[in-house]
Design an enzyme around this catalytic site. Structure first.
Site, PDB file in Angstrom:
ATOM      1  N   SER A   1       0.790  -1.233   0.000  1.00 37.69           N
ATOM      2  CA  SER A   1       0.000   0.000   0.000  1.00 37.69           C
ATOM      3  C   SER A   1       0.821   1.281   0.000  1.00 37.69           C
ATOM      4  O   SER A   1       0.243   2.375  -0.054  1.00 37.69           O
ATOM      5  CB  SER A   1      -0.963   0.011   1.191  1.00 37.69           C
ATOM      6  OG  SER A   1      -2.078  -0.816   0.935  1.00 37.69           O
TER       7      SER A   1
ATOM      8  N   LYS B   1       0.039   3.762  -2.709  1.00 37.12           N
ATOM      9  CA  LYS B   1      -0.956   4.833  -2.620  1.00 37.12           C
ATOM     10  C   LYS B   1      -0.329   6.219  -2.533  1.00 37.12           C
ATOM     11  O   LYS B   1      -1.015   7.226  -2.759  1.00 37.12           O
ATOM     12  CB  LYS B   1      -1.881   4.573  -1.430  1.00 37.12           C
ATOM     13  CG  LYS B   1      -2.752   3.318  -1.604  1.00 37.12           C
ATOM     14  CD  LYS B   1      -3.677   3.117  -0.409  1.00 37.12           C
ATOM     15  CE  LYS B   1      -4.666   1.974  -0.642  1.00 37.12           C
ATOM     16  NZ  LYS B   1      -4.092   0.658  -0.393  1.00 37.12           N
TER      17      LYS B   1
ATOM     18  N   SER C   1      -6.176   3.440   4.369  1.00 35.20           N
ATOM     19  CA  SER C   1      -5.600   2.720   3.226  1.00 35.20           C
ATOM     20  C   SER C   1      -6.689   2.069   2.369  1.00 35.20           C
ATOM     21  O   SER C   1      -6.594   0.904   1.988  1.00 35.20           O
ATOM     22  CB  SER C   1      -4.601   1.657   3.705  1.00 35.20           C
ATOM     23  OG  SER C   1      -3.729   1.281   2.671  1.00 35.20           O
TER      24      SER C   1
ATOM     25  N   LYS D   1       3.565   6.321   4.722  1.00 32.70           N
ATOM     26  CA  LYS D   1       2.505   5.346   4.429  1.00 32.70           C
ATOM     27  C   LYS D   1       3.047   3.943   4.650  1.00 32.70           C
ATOM     28  O   LYS D   1       4.116   3.595   4.143  1.00 32.70           O
ATOM     29  CB  LYS D   1       2.050   5.486   2.967  1.00 32.70           C
ATOM     30  CG  LYS D   1       0.902   4.568   2.566  1.00 32.70           C
ATOM     31  CD  LYS D   1      -0.400   5.023   3.151  1.00 32.70           C
ATOM     32  CE  LYS D   1      -1.529   4.062   2.836  1.00 32.70           C
ATOM     33  NZ  LYS D   1      -1.428   2.796   3.612  1.00 32.70           N
TER      34      LYS D   1
END
Length: 387
Positions: free
Chosen positions: A70, A73, A132, A239
């Site tokens: 993730s 992202k 997320s 992140k």
């Protein structure tokens, strides 16, 4: 355990944010802390970068291709800010809802989009970066790129522009897919660029965000899943990515004492130890802080996923490449023959933690300071004693 790229103490000029390097696979490592050894990591790859200059402080398997999960992202969010309008209205039409269902997995982390709802692009960005949301990633891709595939093409083009030559995207969310990979170096580049964007930095630094209910959508209470943000001093963005097994990836932004660092670890089962060690070393500050201790005072979101961090102890060590032992509490390592004498004569109980790197004196003597004593060894005679 592998070795990091060897450091070079030359001074590096600042690298412009949006300028790709001529040779991205040629690194000059400029350690910011020379009185502590670079920490070993449990991660398959790791990187530490100075946010302001772009200088590489630490690199371990920096160009290895690995799933970035993730952390993908961050690129999705970057394109949304660069090509979209934060007040832009995005409606979850039947076509978009079908696209979302097609491009998320059954165990996906979700923002919670429903068919017929309308959100601003700003709300979708919070839903993308805090919980997320894979559904938010697809919605942003369709809204900003015009189509899912065109947005993925935009992601790959932007990666090349930023000099991320060891990155390739297959989707905007980070779901595991053949041909979807990045490297620790590239994630540091992406982290530096996204966290230099005031909007993205602010969103990534938000712990809790409330989206009130309106006639167009439901109410949402969003909690930032970047656990490092909740306990480490100065953490202010980034992140994480996690596949629900043991593969954890994280990009972390941290600011302390007028220094701004970007840290990356990929494929680690102990993300808090790895990232704390890197940041402690980068800031040259080894004052002990543990997510276990913080969690007892102020619960860290999703702490149960990691057993409430009970295995994080001051006495924990990591193996080093030279058959030594790195003590995370003080940031120093102990190696043979000093380590052999240390272990045979009471270890931590008798000597305490190491408080310096080994000092090679005249002749064949080497000594190292500990909290309670100093150990000196004669390398020629292989004899050691307590001083």
């Amino acid at each position: 355990m592998g070795l990091s790229v060897q450091p070079n103490t030359a001074t590096a000029a600042a690298t412009p944010l949006n300028q790709a390097p001529v040779n991205p696979h040629q690194l000059v490592i400029i350690p910011s802390d020379t009185d502590h050894p670079p920490p070993p990591v449990l991660a398959t790859a790791a990187y530490l970068m100075d946010m302001d200059t772009g200088a590489t402080l630490y690199a371990y398997n920096p160009f290895m291709h690995l799933p970035m999960l993730s952390t993908t992202k961050l690129m999705t969010a970057l394109l949304a800010v660069e090509h979209g309008n934060l007040n832009q209205q995005v409606t979850i039409t039947s076509a978009l809802d079908r696209d979302i269902q097609q491009h998320i997995s059954p165990d996906s982390s979700l923002f919670g989009l429903k068919k017929g709802e309308t959100y601003t692009l700003r709300d979708l960005l919070y839903g993308l970066l805090l919980p997320s949301g894979n559904d938010a990633a697809v919605a942003i891709a369709d809204a900003v790129g015009g189509s899912y595939q065109h947005f993925v093409d935009m992601m790959n083009q932007r990666a090349r522009e930023l000099g991320m030559y060891d990155t390739h995207y297959m989707n905007p969310s980070g779901l595991l897919a053949t041909g979807h990979y990045s490297s620790a170096h590239d994630l540091a580049v992406l982290g530096r660029y996204t966290m230099s964007n005031p909007i993205l930095h602010q969103i990534a630094n938000t712990r809790i965000y409330h989206i009130p209910k309106t006639s167009q959508h439901a109410e949402h209470y969003l909690v930032n899943g970047n656990q490092f943000l909740w306990w480490y001093p100065g953490a202010d963005g980034g992140k994480p990515g996690w596949d629900g097994n043991t593969d954890f990836v994280q990009v972390v932004s941290c600011t302390r004492n007028n220094r701004h660092l970007i840290g990356v670890t990929m494929n680690t089962k102990d993300w808090w130890t790895d990232m704390r060690d890197l940041m402690n070393w980068g800031f040259d500050n080894f004052q002990w802080i543990s997510p276990y201790d913080v969690d007892l005072q102020h619960p860290i979101p999703y702490d149960y996923d990691w057993g409430y961090f009970v295995r994080d102890k001051k006495t924990n060590t990591l193996p080093t490449a030279n058959h030594g032992r790195y003590y995370i509490y003080t940031g120093y390592s102990v190696s043979p023959p000093i380590l052999n004498f240390f272990d045979k004569n009471g270890g931590l109980d008798q000597f305490g933690f190491p408080t310096s790197m080994p000092n090679y004196n005249q002749g064949n003597l080497v000594s190292q300071r500990f909290q309670k004593a100093t150990i000196q060894c004669d390398l020629a005679g292989k004899q050691c004693k307590r001083l």
